[in-house]
Design an enzyme around this catalytic site. Structure first.
Site, PDB file in Angstrom:
ATOM      1  N   THR A 145      -8.163  -2.789 -10.123  1.00 45.96           N
ATOM      2  CA  THR A 145      -8.241  -2.573 -11.382  1.00 45.96           C
ATOM      3  C   THR A 145      -7.180  -1.097 -11.858  1.00 45.96           C
ATOM      4  OG1 THR A 145     -10.356  -1.694 -11.421  1.00 45.96           O
ATOM      5  CG2 THR A 145     -10.337  -3.827 -11.996  1.00 45.96           C
ATOM      6  N   THR A 182     -19.896   2.184  -7.737  1.00 44.56           N
ATOM      7  CA  THR A 182     -19.302   1.077  -8.580  1.00 44.56           C
ATOM      8  C   THR A 182     -17.953   0.574  -7.776  1.00 44.56           C
ATOM      9  OG1 THR A 182     -19.803   2.377 -10.339  1.00 44.56           O
ATOM     10  CG2 THR A 182     -18.266   0.730 -11.026  1.00 44.56           C
ATOM     11  N   GLU A 266      -9.689   7.853 -10.494  1.00 51.74           N
ATOM     12  CA  GLU A 266      -9.011   7.670 -11.518  1.00 51.74           C
ATOM     13  C   GLU A 266      -8.772   9.462 -12.043  1.00 51.74           C
ATOM     14  OE1 GLU A 266     -10.837   4.080 -13.746  1.00 51.74           O
ATOM     15  OE2 GLU A 266     -11.639   5.740 -14.309  1.00 51.74           O
ATOM     16  N   ASN A 389      -9.440   6.505 -19.207  1.00 52.07           N
ATOM     17  CA  ASN A 389     -10.441   5.837 -19.674  1.00 52.07           C
ATOM     18  C   ASN A 389     -10.655   5.800 -21.317  1.00 52.07           C
ATOM     19  OD1 ASN A 389     -12.470   4.986 -17.376  1.00 52.07           O
ATOM     20  ND2 ASN A 389     -11.704   6.875 -16.749  1.00 52.07           N
TER      21      ASN A 389
END
Length: 394
Positions: A145, A182, A266, A389
């Protein structure tokens, strides 16, 4: 380097049109014979439809395939979500000529978006044609992703001269914290290992790796780790020594993937090995490690390359376990910043600032109270994390 191939397994990845950018977004992993299955799932009380479906199907202890998509989490879609997950498995089962309940499902992506099941069904024949023993790299790309690179690994062992492999792919770059972290991770092995040994082995490896990392402190709805063992190599894991060797290889592989995840987090610019030692117990040490690793103030200091050791001590002090502030010793790599709860001066801070400029370093806090010890992998908080985000859905 161990090749990313495992006897009796094929894999593939393709662009089915689920993602807006046209990148790979649908993957398949298949065993050519019955395989034992072990799995670990998210503890988040909000769970995606694939997690709910797989929880039931893995109870049988057997599976032949995993179908996975990126770009849509199939979560918070009500009854239609479960219908779509079942349809996704059924579509894979049809092209593979397998019973529906032998196919597991996983999804990752945006929560709450209607699932494009017709897109998946239309792509399934081409996906099956693409299956190859060398397809693991494409599978790894298809589950990404916000990851910037695929995450793969392989280990090789032997039993009485018969070799076997363990091969894995993983994804994860955000919404990462201990609690089954996650992520998605799919592991296959051609070793022959009993179900009673397989599930405990996977849980131990997950607890020591994916449950010891954090990027942002958030937990997802779709976390899934699936391990398939088909015995195609003929190597039988049935003695104490062979179990120890298998566990060691699986632990090492999962930890390797966990490090890859944090390094690719990220906006991450720093990978930090955090160790708490000298606690009354391992449980106390882990509570402190967890608190320090998740502290936004500590993580922003790492990003700013600021040797602000007071933030680390303050985080440790609010972890809810006993410590004596006047016994604390703190190190950045081998540079001692704090001795007996007092800073070691500007010279030490200058050396520590040099440590913080490296992309990877260690932080060690010694409580000097006992033998308790725990470690975690953490990282910095950067401006890019906020940017990624802030507009993830767009």
């Amino acid at each position: 380097m161990v090749p990313l191939t495992c006897r009796g397994f094929t894999a593939c990845g393709m662009a089915a049109g689920i993602k807006k950018n046209g990148s790979l977004d649908l993957g398949l992993l298949v065993s050519d014979r019955p395989a034992r299955v072990a799995a670990v799932f998210t503890r988040n009380r909000v769970q995606a439809a694939p997690v709910k479906l797989d929880r039931e199907r893995v109870k049988s202890g057997a599976a032949r395939a995993v179908i996975v998509n990126a770009g849509n989490a199939n979560c918070a879609n009500g009854p239609q979500g479960l219908i779509a997950a079942e349809a996704m498995a059924a579509a894979a089962a049809r092209v593979l000529n397998l019973p529906d309940d032998q196919v597991l499902v996983a999804s990752t992506g945006v929560i709450g978006a209607p699932f494009p099941i017709h897109t998946v069904e239309a792509a399934m024949p081409a996906l099956a044609v693409g299956l190859s023993p060398d397809g693991v790299p494409d599978l790894a790309r298809a589950i990404m992703t916000t990851d910037t690179r695929p995450k793969t690994g392989a280990r090789e062992g032997s039993v009485d001269g018969v070799s076997y492999r363990i091969v894995a792919v993983a994804k994860g770059a955000g919404m990462i914290r201990p609690d089954m972290a996650t992520m998605l991770c799919f592991i296959c092995t051609d070793a022959d290992i009993s179900l009673s040994d397989l599930q405990p082995a996977l849980k131990r490896s997950v607890d020591g790796s994916f449950n010891r990392i954090t990027i942002d402190g958030d937990s997802s709805t779709n976390d899934t780790v699936i391990l398939l063992a088909n015995g195609a190599s003929g190597a039988r894991i049935e003695t104490d020594n062979s179990r120890v060797d298998f566990q060691r290889l699986l632990d090492d592989l999962c930890m390797d993937l966990a490090r890859q995840m944090v390094k690719d987090g990220e906006g991450v610019t720093k990978l930090v090995d955090l160790t708490i030692r000298g606690a009354h117990s391992d449980t106390d040490a882990l509570a402190i490690a967890d608190t320090v690793a998740h502290s936004p103030l500590v993580k922003t200091a790492f990003f700013g390359e600021d040797a602000n050791w007071g933030r680390i001590l303050a985080a440790a002090g609010r972890a809810g376990v006993f410590l004596d502030p006047e016994r604390l010793d703190l190190y950045f790599d081998d540079v001692q910043m704090v001795k007996d709860g007092t800073g070691c001066g500007w010279e030490a801070e200058e050396k520590a600032t040099g440590v913080l400029k490296k992309p990877e370093f260690s932080v060690t806090l010694d409580l000097n109270l006992g033998q308790g010890r725990a470690s975690m992998l953490t990282c910095d908080f950067s401006l890019d994390y906020v940017k990624i985000n802030a507009d993830y859905r767009s």
